[in-house]
Design an enzyme around this catalytic site. Structure first.
Site, PDB file in Angstrom:
ATOM      1  N   GLY A  27      81.676  11.396   2.196  1.00 21.71           N
ATOM      2  CA  GLY A  27      80.460  12.081   2.602  1.00 21.71           C
ATOM      3  C   GLY A  27      79.406  11.958   1.530  1.00 21.71           C
ATOM      4  O   GLY A  27      79.365  10.979   0.778  1.00 21.71           O
ATOM      5  N   SER A  54      83.720   7.026   8.674  1.00 20.48           N
ATOM      6  CA  SER A  54      83.174   6.565   7.401  1.00 20.48           C
ATOM      7  C   SER A  54      83.817   5.274   6.908  1.00 20.48           C
ATOM      8  O   SER A  54      83.312   4.660   5.966  1.00 20.48           O
ATOM      9  CB  SER A  54      83.359   7.647   6.333  1.00 20.48           C
ATOM     10  N   ASP A  84      85.249  21.892   2.142  1.00 19.51           N
ATOM     11  CA  ASP A  84      86.109  22.991   1.695  1.00 19.51           C
ATOM     12  C   ASP A  84      87.141  23.376   2.749  1.00 19.51           C
ATOM     13  O   ASP A  84      88.295  23.658   2.437  1.00 19.51           O
ATOM     14  CB  ASP A  84      85.255  24.229   1.377  1.00 19.51           C
ATOM     15  N   GLN A  87      90.282  20.977   2.989  1.00 20.04           N
ATOM     16  CA  GLN A  87      91.064  20.618   1.806  1.00 20.04           C
ATOM     17  C   GLN A  87      92.485  21.151   1.826  1.00 20.04           C
ATOM     18  O   GLN A  87      93.427  20.441   1.460  1.00 20.04           O
ATOM     19  CB  GLN A  87      90.341  21.089   0.540  1.00 20.04           C
ATOM     20  N   HIS A 109      83.964  21.214  -6.503  1.00 20.31           N
ATOM     21  CA  HIS A 109      83.644  22.612  -6.205  1.00 20.31           C
ATOM     22  C   HIS A 109      84.955  23.383  -6.295  1.00 20.31           C
ATOM     23  O   HIS A 109      86.003  22.887  -5.887  1.00 20.31           O
ATOM     24  CB  HIS A 109      83.030  22.724  -4.809  1.00 20.31           C
ATOM     25  N   GLY A 135      74.720  14.279  -3.182  1.00 25.38           N
ATOM     26  CA  GLY A 135      75.270  12.965  -3.475  1.00 25.38           C
ATOM     27  C   GLY A 135      74.257  11.840  -3.508  1.00 25.38           C
ATOM     28  O   GLY A 135      74.336  10.951  -4.362  1.00 25.38           O
ATOM     29  N   ASP A 192      77.786  29.253  -7.450  1.00 23.64           N
ATOM     30  CA  ASP A 192      77.368  28.257  -6.462  1.00 23.64           C
ATOM     31  C   ASP A 192      77.183  28.907  -5.092  1.00 23.64           C
ATOM     32  O   ASP A 192      76.161  28.689  -4.428  1.00 23.64           O
ATOM     33  CB  ASP A 192      78.411  27.137  -6.382  1.00 23.64           C
ATOM     34  N   SER A 253      46.074  27.574  -8.609  1.00 23.64           N
ATOM     35  CA  SER A 253      44.817  28.299  -8.845  1.00 23.64           C
ATOM     36  C   SER A 253      45.093  29.714  -9.334  1.00 23.64           C
ATOM     37  O   SER A 253      46.171  30.264  -9.118  1.00 23.64           O
ATOM     38  CB  SER A 253      43.999  28.360  -7.547  1.00 23.64           C
TER      39      SER A 253
END
Length: 342
Positions: A27, A54, A84, A87, A109, A135, A192, A253
């Site tokens: 990804g 992919s 996440d 995993q 992460h 990425g 995060d 300004s």
């Protein structure tokens, strides 16, 4: 106390010169890590599930692609760059059975390690290199000779070389060109999530949408509302990014600066900050993690509904129409969807 910061001279890519790195996922982060490592002379394979969309993109980029379990089995360093929510399952089925003592299990992460979704064996180094940018930026800055700052953390140092290995990895993806900061899995994960929810994504998006709606409901043209509440955000953020808030204030300004200082606190009030504290408490206690894990286990009904509602917001239609009239915005930039995928 300031964090330790590491640069090119603090890292030695020779530590991973004779090692194979398996990048799991292709990804946003996956494609950048894989390509940068390869261009730094590291032996890289990409691990993808069977039927991954992919695969063709990775192979077209000249990368070797293997089924996830096989990629792990032949690797010394396994960088997990999957969503996440995927995993834990992939770890249990494809990663854990194929790890060997002395391997490195790496993340970008800390969510699954910090919240106990993944518990690696004691003989494996567990570390994190977390680029502080998407990425496509990790890849683009590397190609330009620069890099994106990263965070480094070690959760388990079985070999006594986990930190040095992590820094070598960071150097190979360009991170030490910009600086790599010491942290922990706990700090990275919690800050995060907080940044995403309160400022960078959640807070900013709601501020933009509500500002747009307020102007349109008051009778102003949607196009004018779009420019004032969304389009010009980049101009201000770039100034802040380059020189901080003070430099931004110097560039705008006096009228804008006075309005910022007198009206801004009426938008972000002490009550808003109290809500920020509540959100941080939900993150630190694991309440948010439990909610998000349960949402995925139930098939994402709320997530899908909220995503659909957001896509139908009038600002999306107006924005798409106006951006089509400004082709220079995307000129020369590859779409993230074209170089990476799930």
């Amino acid at each position: 106390m300031p964090a330790n910061v590491y640069y090119d001279h603090d890292a030695d890519t020779a530590l991973i010169a004779d090692k194979r790195v398996a990048i799991l996922g292709y990804g946003s982060q996956g494609h950048a890590h894989a390509l940068n490592l390869r261009d730094s002379g590291v032996d890289v394979v990409v691990g993808l599930r069977e039927g991954s969309a992919s695969r063709a993109k990775a192979e077209a980029a000249g990368l070797r692609v293997l089924p996830t379990a096989e990629a792990v089995r032949g690797a010394d360093i396994v960088m997990v760059l999957l969503p996440d929510t995927e995993q834990k399952k992939v770890y249990e089925t494809d990663i854990a059975p194929n790890l060997a003592d002395g391997n490195s299990l790496a993340f970008a992460h800390g969510f699954n390690i910090h919240f106990g979704q993944i518990t690696p064996p004691a003989g494996v180094d567990v570390w994190m290199i977390a680029p502080k940018g998407p990425g496509h930026l990790v890849r683009r800055t590397y190609e330009e000779g620069g890099g994106v700052p990263c965070l480094v953390a070690v959760a388990n140092d079985a070999t006594g070389k986990a930190k040095q290995t992590a820094l070598a990895y960071a150097k190979a993806i360009g991170g030490t060109r910009a600086g790599v900061l010491d942290t922990t899995f706990e700090e990275e994960t919690e800050t995060d999530l907080f940044g995403e929810q309160v400022v960078l994504c959640g807070g900013l998006v709601e501020l933009i949408r509500n500002g747009f709606e307020t102007l349109v409901e008051a009778g102003y043209q949607p196009e004018s509302a779009y420019f004032e509440t969304l389009h010009e955000v980049k101009l201000i953020v770039d100034l802040i990014y380059e020189g901080g808030i003070a430099a931004m204030n110097y560039s705008i300004s006096d009228t804008a600066e006075y309005g910022e200082m007198t009206r801004g606190p009426r938008i972000i009030t002490p009550q808003t900050k109290d809500e920020m504290r509540r959100i941080l408490a939900e993150i630190r206690s694991g309440e948010f993690a439990k909610e998000w894990i349960a949402e995925n286990e139930q098939g994402r009904p709320n997530f899908d509904r909220l995503r659909e509602e957001a896509a139908k917001h009038p600002i999306e239609e107006v924005g798409a129409r106006l951006r089509a009239m400004m082709p220079w915005i995307s000129a020369g930039k590859a779409k993230v969807q074209d170089v990476s995928g799930g």
